[in-house]
Structures are given as C-alpha cells and as structure tokens.
Design a protein around this motif. Structure first.
Motif, PDB file in Angstrom:
ATOM      1  N   GLN D   5       0.848  -1.183   0.000  1.00  0.00           N
ATOM      2  CA  GLN D   5       0.000   0.000   0.000  1.00  0.00           C
ATOM      3  C   GLN D   5       0.883   1.232   0.000  1.00  0.00           C
ATOM      4  N   GLU D   6       0.696   2.103  -0.934  1.00  0.00           N
ATOM      5  CA  GLU D   6       1.479   3.327  -0.964  1.00  0.00           C
ATOM      6  C   GLU D   6       0.773   4.412  -0.166  1.00  0.00           C
ATOM      7  N   LEU D   7       1.555   5.080   0.693  1.00  0.00           N
ATOM      8  CA  LEU D   7       1.027   6.221   1.439  1.00  0.00           C
ATOM      9  C   LEU D   7       1.772   7.448   0.944  1.00  0.00           C
ATOM     10  N   LYS D   8       1.063   8.294   0.185  1.00  0.00           N
ATOM     11  CA  LYS D   8       1.742   9.439  -0.418  1.00  0.00           C
ATOM     12  C   LYS D   8       1.902  10.567   0.601  1.00  0.00           C
ATOM     13  N   VAL D   9       3.127  11.036   0.704  1.00  0.00           N
ATOM     14  CA  VAL D   9       3.460  12.071   1.670  1.00  0.00           C
ATOM     15  C   VAL D   9       3.664  13.403   0.965  1.00  0.00           C
ATOM     16  N   ALA D  10       3.048  14.461   1.517  1.00  0.00           N
ATOM     17  CA  ALA D  10       3.381  15.826   1.105  1.00  0.00           C
ATOM     18  C   ALA D  10       4.010  16.530   2.292  1.00  0.00           C
ATOM     19  N   ILE D  11       5.172  17.112   2.074  1.00  0.00           N
ATOM     20  CA  ILE D  11       5.872  17.822   3.146  1.00  0.00           C
ATOM     21  C   ILE D  11       5.664  19.321   2.932  1.00  0.00           C
ATOM     22  N   ILE D  12       5.251  20.011   3.976  1.00  0.00           N
ATOM     23  CA  ILE D  12       4.983  21.451   3.879  1.00  0.00           C
ATOM     24  C   ILE D  12       6.124  22.195   4.552  1.00  0.00           C
ATOM     25  N   GLY D  13       6.913  22.906   3.748  1.00  0.00           N
ATOM     26  CA  GLY D  13       8.043  23.660   4.309  1.00  0.00           C
ATOM     27  C   GLY D  13       9.300  22.833   4.384  1.00  0.00           C
ATOM     28  N   GLY D  14       9.695  22.205   3.286  1.00  0.00           N
ATOM     29  CA  GLY D  14      10.735  21.188   3.354  1.00  0.00           C
ATOM     30  C   GLY D  14      12.140  21.616   2.979  1.00  0.00           C
ATOM     31  N   ALA D  15      12.369  22.922   2.795  1.00  0.00           N
ATOM     32  CA  ALA D  15      13.681  23.324   2.276  1.00  0.00           C
ATOM     33  C   ALA D  15      14.759  23.429   3.343  1.00  0.00           C
ATOM     34  N   GLY D  16      14.369  23.461   4.605  1.00  0.00           N
ATOM     35  CA  GLY D  16      15.343  23.713   5.658  1.00  0.00           C
ATOM     36  C   GLY D  16      15.958  22.454   6.229  1.00  0.00           C
ATOM     37  N   PHE D  17      16.548  22.598   7.409  1.00  0.00           N
ATOM     38  CA  PHE D  17      17.217  21.470   8.055  1.00  0.00           C
ATOM     39  C   PHE D  17      16.253  20.320   8.273  1.00  0.00           C
ATOM     40  N   MET D  18      15.059  20.634   8.783  1.00  0.00           N
ATOM     41  CA  MET D  18      14.113  19.564   9.074  1.00  0.00           C
ATOM     42  C   MET D  18      13.620  18.903   7.792  1.00  0.00           C
ATOM     43  N   GLY D  19      13.484  19.697   6.751  1.00  0.00           N
ATOM     44  CA  GLY D  19      13.109  19.118   5.468  1.00  0.00           C
ATOM     45  C   GLY D  19      14.151  18.127   4.989  1.00  0.00           C
ATOM     46  N   SER D  20      15.414  18.501   5.147  1.00  0.00           N
ATOM     47  CA  SER D  20      16.503  17.609   4.748  1.00  0.00           C
ATOM     48  C   SER D  20      16.459  16.320   5.564  1.00  0.00           C
ATOM     49  N   ALA D  21      16.276  16.468   6.865  1.00  0.00           N
ATOM     50  CA  ALA D  21      16.259  15.290   7.735  1.00  0.00           C
ATOM     51  C   ALA D  21      15.050  14.402   7.430  1.00  0.00           C
ATOM     52  N   HIS D  22      13.872  15.010   7.299  1.00  0.00           N
ATOM     53  CA  HIS D  22      12.675  14.216   7.007  1.00  0.00           C
ATOM     54  C   HIS D  22      12.790  13.530   5.642  1.00  0.00           C
TER      55      HIS D  22
END
Lengths: 370, 370, 370, 370
Positions: D5-22
């Motif tokens: 089952q695919e669970l599609k993820v949208a990340i809001i605000g992903g350009a920073g450090f946390m975006g990189s880590a996530h």
C-alpha cells in the motif's frame, strides 16, 4: 632526620572514615609538601580510650587520648584536625583557635547558625591558620579548570551545572542521618562540596531555589534529614547555576560532575575521568569547530604528582594536596585556598537552600560575621 | 604505640622516581596492612651521602647511608627494598638473601641471564620472602578481572591483547636508555609489566614472535636499547596473545590496556578507567546479548580502599597493595603474588622477545633455574 | 523531477545483510550526493526470482530478476553493484567491466589469486569507474584522521595499531565460514577492513608475520576458515604495524579501533566513539603536555552530515559517503578513494597473512597485475 | 513493485534542516517499515516555487508546489508532514485533519495557547492518525531504558535529571530566535525534547520552577526568546526532576543526557554514547555492588537496525523509527507513541516553564483540551 620544622598534629575523632582518610593524607603530606614544615601524626583523640588506642595502632598515630581539651592545651601540639560530627565543631574549633592552634576542620563547618557565627568570630580573632575540608577542588584537573576560567579562557559564564551523586544512604550512614547527632543531610554533606567547587570556579551565589527529598525505603527508617535534592542558583554575575545531589543514587559512588558554559568556551569534568578536563575554546570564526577536548593536566601543574596526572590519581591525591596547601599557608603566612570563613560562606548557601525548600521560593544567602 | 611487629625497611637507591613512589607506598602500607606486621621506613641508601641525606629528609626515612652492604649487614633491618638500576640487582639481592633478609626488588629482575640465574639460585636457597615490583596487577579492577578468568567466567581464552604505551622516551630517561647503565628498553621496562599481567590473567607463554623499534629523533640520541615494539605469542593453552608497547607514543602516559576474549565471555581493562572492568558473559542462547558491561569492583573486594574503588584509585593504591601482599606473606609464611622466581619467568619471555626480534622467528622462552 | 542525470543501479545478490545495507545507502546517496548524478535503484538480482521479488519489495528496488547476465547486458543499467559471495565476484565484475559498466564490488575482492588477477586486468582495460566496498574509512572522523596524518600533523609514523573485533562467529555466518562457498575467514572478512584503514592512514605494507586461530566450540562446527588472528607488519616506511581481529570476541560488535604513534604527535579512533578523533600534537618543548584530545570533526568537513558529526553518525553515513564518492568519480572522471586495484592491493596483503601463518615466517605481499 | 500500500506524503516547508532530515527519514522508513504501508515522497511545498523545485530535486520529492492548501486538498495525498515554523502549524494541521489526512507535525506543536487548543480539538475530532516529531525517544537505547523503567527494574523513581545542550545559538538560527517568526526559545526548541523523554521515561509533571537566560553576545543581537535555562520539577509521583538546556553551550552539539535514580536501581544515557544504556540493578543485599553497567541493546530489540545497535546508530535511525511507528499506527489503527495530544501535553509544561520564569514561583501546567 633533621632540620625540617615539625608540626605536630592531633586529630579529634579519628576512628571513622574521615579519620582513616586523614591518617593517610597526613602521612602523604609529609612526603609531598615542598616546604620544610612537615606534619607529624602525634595524637588521636576519641571519647573512648580503647577506641583511641586501637585507632592509633591502626592508623599510625604516636599517642592516643580521650580528653580533647587536654590535648589542645598541650604546647607541643601545633595543628588540631577536627573530624568529629559537625555539631561538635564549634566548641573544639573555638577552643583551639583561642589557644593559638592552627585548625583544620572537616566540612560542613557546622549546622546551627550560632555555631557558625562563633567559629567565624573566633577565626577572625585568631593567630592560627585555618582550613576547611573541601578536598575535591585540589584534584589537579579541577585546579587546572579553575585556572582556565580565571584566566578568561571561556569568557563570561552563562550556565554552570554541578552534580554529586552517590549511593551511601542505601546503607547505614550512622550519625549523618540524624539531626540530633550532627547530621545535616545530603544537601550539606555533599551539596557543600559542589557549592565549594561552584564558588571556586564561578563565584559567589546571590540566591537559590531548592527542592529536597526524603525517601523512606524501610519502615524503620527514622532518618530526619534530606537524602537528596536540587536547586537553581543565580550567581552574583547573573550566571545561572544548576545543582543536583543525592545519596540515594544507585550506580553512582563519589560521582562529582560539572560543566561550565562560557561566552568564549566551556569546561567539563567527571570524577570518573578525574585525570582530564574537557575544554572547548571558541574558534576564530565565533562558531564551534569541533567540540570538547579531553585535556590531561600537564606535568608540573599544581596538584600533579609523579610528573603526570595521567599516571593516575585517585581520592588520596586531592586530599593530600589540600593539607599541603594548609601546611604551606602555615609556613608562609598565606591564606589557604579555603579557610573557615570560606566554610561559613558555603554554609550560608546551604542554609539558604534549606530555607528555600521550606518556603518554596527564591532565597538569598544570609552571610555570617556580617 | 604498641604490640605491632615492626619490620624495618632499608631502601637501596631511593633518590629517583621509584624511590619517591616506594617512599609513599611504604608509608601507606603501614596504614593499610590488615596484619600486625607494620613496615618502618628505617634507612635510605644512596652512593652519595649528601643525596641520601636529602632523600631521607624529602621522602621520610629515619636514617641515610651510602654503604649498602653495611646496612644489609645490620641485624635490625628486616626488609631490603632494591630500586637501583637492574644491572646492580643481582649483587644486592643475593647478598641480602644470603643474610636472611626479605627482599623486595624492582622490575626488571635483571638484564643479563647470568644475573637472573644467580638471583633464582639465591632465592630458592633463602629463608626470606621475596617480591618483584609488578604493581599494576594489584589494582582492584585487575584483581577482580583475574578472579573472573580464574573462576571460569569467560571460559577458555581464545585471544588476549595487552598494551602499554607511554611517552617517556621523548624526554630524558637517564640510565634507562643505555645498556651499560642497566637500561633494557621498552621491551623490558614496560613490556615486562604487561607480560606479568598476561601470566597473571591468562597463563604461561610457549613462544613469541617479535619486532622492536629504535627511532632516533635527534642527532645526539645515542640510546642503544629499543623504544617500543610488539610481539605475537602463543600461550601454553594455545591461546593467541598480542602485545604492543612503546615509550614513544605521544598522547599516552601510563596507558595499560588489555582485552581477553574467551569462549564464554570476555574482559577488558583500560588504565584510564581503572576503577572498572569491562565484562561480558555469554547469554543463555549462546549469542551475545548486548555487550561489555563496565563493572566497578564491589566494596570489600581485594585491593579496594575506602569501601569502594569508585571513590577513585590511582597509582598509589596498587603499589601499596603490592607491599601489603608482601608484608602478609612475611607474616603468614605464604608466597606473595609475584616472587623473584616469577620475576625470572617474566624475564625469560623478555629474553625470548629480544632473541625473536634478532632472528625474525618464533622463539620459546628458555627458563631460568631449570 | 528534472534535469538530474539518472544512474541506474542493478544490485547482484541483494537479499542478504549487504543487500539490505546497500539498499539504504543507495537511497541516501541519491539525497546526499552534491552532484547531478543521482543513483536510481533499478533492479535487484537473486538466483531465485521469488526471493528477488520479495527483496525488491522489501528493500525498494523497481524491478526483480534472476539472470544477472541479462541485467548487465541491458543498456539502461549504468552501475553494477556486486554483493554476492566473493568466489562469484570475478565472473560478474569482469563481465560488467567488459560491457562498460561502472562496478561497485563488495570486499573482499576475491579469494583466489587467479580471480583477483582477472579483475585487475579487466579493471585496467575498462572505461567504467570501479569501487571496492571499504566503507569504514568514509566515516568523517577517519577522513579527518587521514587528513591530519597526510598533512604531517603527527610527523613520521613510528607504530600503528589496528583492531577489529566482533562476535559474529558465535552465531550462524552462513557461507562466510566455508571456503567452498566463498568464505575467507576473519582475516579477509574483517582483517581486510583494517588493512584498508592502514593503507589509507599509514601506507603500503612490506611484510607481515601472522598467526591465525580456528576454535571449534561445538562438535558440529565444520567451518574451515580462520575465526581470528593477528599479525605484525612492517610498512614500507619502516613503521611497525600491529593488527588483531576476531569474529569470536564476546562483547565486541563492529569494534574497529586504531591508534597511530608519530614522531610529532598521535591519533586514535574507536568506532564506539565514532564522532571524534583523539589527537595529540607535540608541544613546543618537545615533551608531551597533557595528552590526547577527543576532537569532533568540524561542520563542513568531508563526510560530515547535518552540519555536524556530533549530531550523531552511525553505520549508514560512511557507507553512503562511499557511494557518493563513487558517484562523484563517475561524474567527474576522478578515481574514487578505493578502486578495484586498491582492493587487489589489500588482498595481496591478506594473501601474505595466510602464507605467513602457514610458514610461521615473515612474508612479503605479492602484488597483482605486476 | 507490487502489492504494498502506498502512502503518499506531502511535506509542507521542506527546504530547511528539518526538510533535509525528514527527506532522508521518509526514504529510509520505506525500507525499514515491517508493514506493507510504504511511504512515497510525493510533493514538497514551499512558499516559493523555485525553492520548492530545487528542494524536490535535492531531497528527492516527485513534485514541487507552492500552495499547501491545494496539495492538502488532493485526494491522492495521504500524509501531511508539517515542518514549517510553529506559528503556522495550527492552520495547516487543522486544515489537514479536517480533510481526513494523517498528520505528522514537527515540534513544538505551537507557541500560542489558542493554536494548541485548536489543534487538540481538531485532532480529537479527526479520523487521521497524528504524530509529533519527538524523534530522540526512538533511539533503541532510550526505548530499552523506557522498557526497563516500565518493567519496574529500577523501582520507584526518586530523582531524574535531563539535559540538552548545544551550541546552535552561537550562529544564525533564523526564525528560531524571533517570536514573531515562530521562534520559541531553547526552552521550547530543545527543552521540549527532554520533557518528552521525561514523560516517556518517568511520567507526568505536576509543577515546575524555572529560570531562563537571554545572553546578548553582540550589539546587533535582537533575538527576543530565551537561549537556555533550567527548571526543577515535581512529577505526579513526587519524584524530583532537574532539567537544564542551552543553545549557547560551547563544546556540546546535540548533547542529550539523562540519569534516573530509582529505589531499586538506576539508568543513564548520553547521546554521545547512544548505542548503550548505563544500567544499575540493586544487588540482593540492598547495597550497591559495583556500579552502572554500560549495556548495549540486544539484537532484535525495538529500534535496533542491522541486528545490533552496536554496529552504530546515529541521528537518522531514531528519526526513521519514529516514522515507522507512525506508519504502523496508520496501518494498524493503533495510536503512535506520541500523537498531537501528547505534543500539547508537553507544550503545557513548556508554557508553565515560561510562566514560572516570569513569576519566580512554582507553576502547575495548565492542560489543553480540558
């Protein structure tokens, strides 16, 4: 052997743990002191003469006695080493100071404010040199840490954390657990040690905010003093202090730790790694490059034995260094690193900790001898 | 004071580092020994009387002398403590043994095979108790490690690694760097210490395969002994041993480390964490569950001072424990943990290491006194 | 998304531990590489298609297949990642190189000398970039250590010690414990890793002197390769090397340690403290002042993620860094840090270790492709 | 590939450090989750489309967008991952919850009490699973520590100490240092992490007593949030808590440490030794025998990768474990370890810390959603 000046020591109350430790430290101090003033282990005094005799035999004192006043009165005794429970300190210390003796007193200086006042008054009037038994600061790594802070290596202190955890209160601690017998709780017994380190490394404390614990583990536990606690502190400089301590901390023994954050760097210490200081100095770009460096103290630095602290130091070395410092002060006329007035200053903070825990509020230490 | 039996000690060659260390250890041993046989620091002997006098004053010996034979001849002297360079050991040790003295001799026992043979012969014929100065094994953690291995806790040993690295040869080491003055190189000076530990913890060694180094850092370095090296070893049991040592290892001081892999578990030790042993015991399923546990030695275990090794032990405690063991053997008639025959056994392996490095081949130790 | 160049990867033999690890590392490499050449996890090949399908599902590969030649033949596949047992390496690697693929091959490169020769010959003739799976050196601390040594910070190397101990051989290691199935023993499986580090940090090895062990713990243990051992080594520079390794070391997991003594300083590393390097630099007076400093690698240094290695790195980071290095070489035309010729060089030393253990003598590595 | 089952993820605000880590953690979570519900990195949303496009390329997201509402509205998106500054959380989280999405939100949940209330109300009404980004507790050693405490291994907690020190505030921290831009100070940014650990390991907090610092190091430092502080706490059980944190602690990076004293034992953890837990269990005689044992987590325990935590875990593993826990809750219908209500609970304590520092008094947390 010869021309060295002998300083005869009488120890009052030497049969216990502290008597054992001091007996070794005086023996080592005679070999370690750089001056000609060599301590001689002359008399051990205990209430019971048989105990005194056995202690003299076991711990290497030339004579045994059961009347401390008679011993203090003797002209040939130079140093009175007080290792009794704290509620007996004031009588002995004041009597000895009034008779011109040099006085080494174990910590805490005393529990009752009036006792501390009496000691401070006597110490100010006395000709003898005094010292309080804060031994840990005489570890070579801690001496080096203090040198670094004092020399500005870490800038202004922002936050400083001090801990002392041990498991002693899981077993019988004797008089230490009862107010009426001189006990004063973990707050005073070990809290005073890290307060001494904090004063030595950071400076005076303006106010504290404390919480203390008393945990009954068995039905017949009738101890009436705290067994641990913690307090926040504001140093005079505005730096924030955090102190925690416990005598019911399984897995920890004499586990002293501290870490000091400064504007230009930081310093850390762990008694279980007592031959190094963790040091950080800010890189040129203002940003941390790398992190703490574990720095053994160099040969020849204060407190280092055998040419290097890395050969391995333990409990005896700092305790002996403290006595060597005291002996140097006696011979040279200097003040030792921590005299009885310093002991009173530490006690004023312990007193504020007690008051804060009761009142659930910030409390400023009330100085002695003011 | 009283009824304790005094054992008068004369130290031969006490002005140097070892004299300083022994002077402290004898003082502590008098307080630490559980028996009535208390050592008394009677005489220090140096070739030069002025040096002897200064040493007596500084290190706390009652008398000073410059004729070691005259001192050994004295009836009131019980123990001869030999801390001269090794090429002088045989003469002094044999003379003392022949006169019924108890003899404590620093390591290495001697460099020349004929010297070692003489000592072994004399020791076998003597009434006195002997001891060799392998102090590190008397650290409480190492004693506990040995207890664990001996009790089968780690099963049969598969591989054992021993290291001793220090930086002493970057500075002046005096006679230690010259064969003619009694020097024997890092292989013997510190290699012998880890060989002692290996024999204590694992057992006898059947053969070795070595490589030694001599690095000249300056043009005027005329040292003629090795400054470091390494060897593989096969223990009698078939276990594989790996030994490395150096006196030109920057950043290391008295850095003794070992790790022993057994079929049922493992043990590790690091002098810089000298109050704990790393222990692994196999889980029931035969597979490693978790890993090493850093285990402080319990209160009351052999070699522990002040009720807990975690209060902090250093260099002095094991050195003193060694002397306490020796004193107990004198009083009780037991053999100490390491007598001069043991010292000769270690030297036979050092000798094999030297031969192996020369011949680039496996060499079996040739026993002394065979 | 867009303009980045996709490099399609096919992994051969991806169902096991290494397949799992590579699957994660390729996923991370796509995010970590600074260049536009992004790896895409295209195909996983296993002998059994069901296993391949399950592996693709579990480890995130777009396709599954059971015929490696057919996959290598595909034009859209750019990189062949070989994680089969070593005795299958030569066939796959040579086939892929001949078809112009870039080849990433797990270590050891191969066990049989003829296999290694074939690979070296093919690699020299190939247009593709090659890499060998020595991942540990890509830990940021080790990269920094290598930088320090190369920049002369510790002077000439005197003695270097390398260790790798784990407990894997106490449980089922599958093919790794049987020669006929591609197993090559601890000497090759983990010994090769520390040999890689030694070549990276110190240099080439002139000769070795080894002893290997094979301990049978159960009656049905029919493994026919070594489970541990040790060797002395002389580097080309004359420096002394000591190597020990074991897969029967209880309490150790992936415990890589090294320490390098130089004329001007020293360096130490412990995988269990993998975010710091211990560094010592000689003080101006030529004497050690203090000791090792535990130095975290600075933000921005090679191999550091998230701005700081102290945020915490593990096993994945160096493995991914290795792939990023390989991808950079593919895009930039550089050689990666360790190509297949380097893998052959390491194997020539492993081969010498085997020969030395058999002949009980010093053996010089016999180079491949000479 | 197949049936997962695919669970599609949208990340809001992903350009920073946390975006990189996530971005890395989602990639690894797809490989690490034991279930069939595999996350797919579908869309990255940033205010600026160019930034979104570059981020998608760099961090491996299939699409880029600049309108978060449009993305949340899409039916094919299953998970909204919110990594914006905290003052934007409430709008996004509530909007997503109302549309039935699963929501993963970074900590702190929000700064304004009304925002937190809105989120709690929305979460209670929602069908989607929620999670808050307290990643550190998912380190395998901490999971094991929590298991030990919960299983009674250390008895009742007496005193618990939590620390988080880093040096981030010596360099530019962007919005984190300004209230108006969503910043909330060290108390919230890192204090919340150790509060999460305290709740996980010990339990709920009844009251706190805090002091916060704001040190200006340069004239143009216009940050208006705290940079460090400390607080005492009383847990509901009566246990004493001590918390200290700072973002101006030179030499420390992500230095989380805790130690918990119990009546029957104790537990310690240090992020710089993150693959082991220090454990003490009381011996039968009620007295500490030995001390802490450094215990690596066994193979197969929760949170352990590659069969052993000792292979080496870093920052990525716990962050990925947190997402795997969240994915499991989505598939299995369980609550994850920390949902948004838990995030609100932690925030209520942070809020009490702020109030206590202002009023210089003990303050009880005021719960949300009451």
């Amino acid at each position: 052997m010869a021309d060295s000046q002998e300083l005869k020591v009488a120890i009052i109350g030497g049969a216990g743990f502290m008597g054992s430790a001091h007996s070794k430290s005086w023996a080592l101090a005679a070999l370690q002191t750089p001056t000609d003033a060599k301590p001689v282990k002359a008399v051990v005094v205990e209430r019971d003469l048989d105990l005194a005799l056995a202690t003299a035999e076991k711990f290497g004192w030339a004579e045994a006695a059961d009347d401390w006043k008679a011993i203090v009165d003797r002209d040939d005794i130079d140093i009175i080493d007080v290792v009794t429970p704290p509620h007996m300190h004031a009588d002995i210390v004041c009597y000895a100071l009034e008779r011109g003796k040099h006085v080494f007193c174990e910590k805490p200086i005393a529990n009752a404010r009036e006792d501390v006042e009496r000691i401070v008054t006597a110490a100010r009037a006395a000709s003898g040199v005094t010292a309080i038994g804060f031994n840990y600061r005489h570890n070579a790594s801690i001496q080096y840490a203090a040198h670094l802070v004092a020399s500005g290596a870490i800038g202004d202190v922002i936050q400083a954390r001090f801990e002392y955890h041990q498991d002693d209160a899981f077993s019988d601690m004797g008089w230490r657990r009862y107010k009426a017998r001189g006990g004063s709780g973990a707050s005073s017994d070990i809290g005073s040690h890290i307060l001494d380190l904090a004063h030595y490394l950071v400076g005076d404390i303006a106010e504290v905010n404390a919480s203390l614990t008393t945990v009954k583990l068995t039905d017949d536990d009738d101890s009436d003093v705290d067994d641990g606690g913690a307090f926040l502190a504001h140093f005079d400089t505005g730096a924030l202090g955090i102190f925690s301590f416990s005598q019911k901390s399984h897995g920890n023994f004499a586990h002293i730790r501290f870490e000091i954050d400064g504007t230009e760097g930081g310093i850390g210490f762990d008694w279980n790694q007592r031959d190094v200081v963790r040091v950080f100095r800010k890189a040129a770009d203002g940003r941390s490059q790398g992190g703490f460096v574990a720095t053994p103290v160099a040969a020849g630095a204060p407190g280092v034995w055998f040419g290097s602290s890395s050969l391995g130091s333990g409990y005896l070395e700092p305790s002996t260094n403290l006595m060597v410092d005291f002996l140097g002060a006696i011979e040279g006329g200097d003040r030792p690193q921590g005299d009885l007035e310093h002991g009173a200053r530490i006690q004023s903070v312990v007193d504020a900790v007690w008051k804060s825990a009761e009142t659930r509020s910030w409390v400023a230490p009330e100085p002695f001898g003011a």
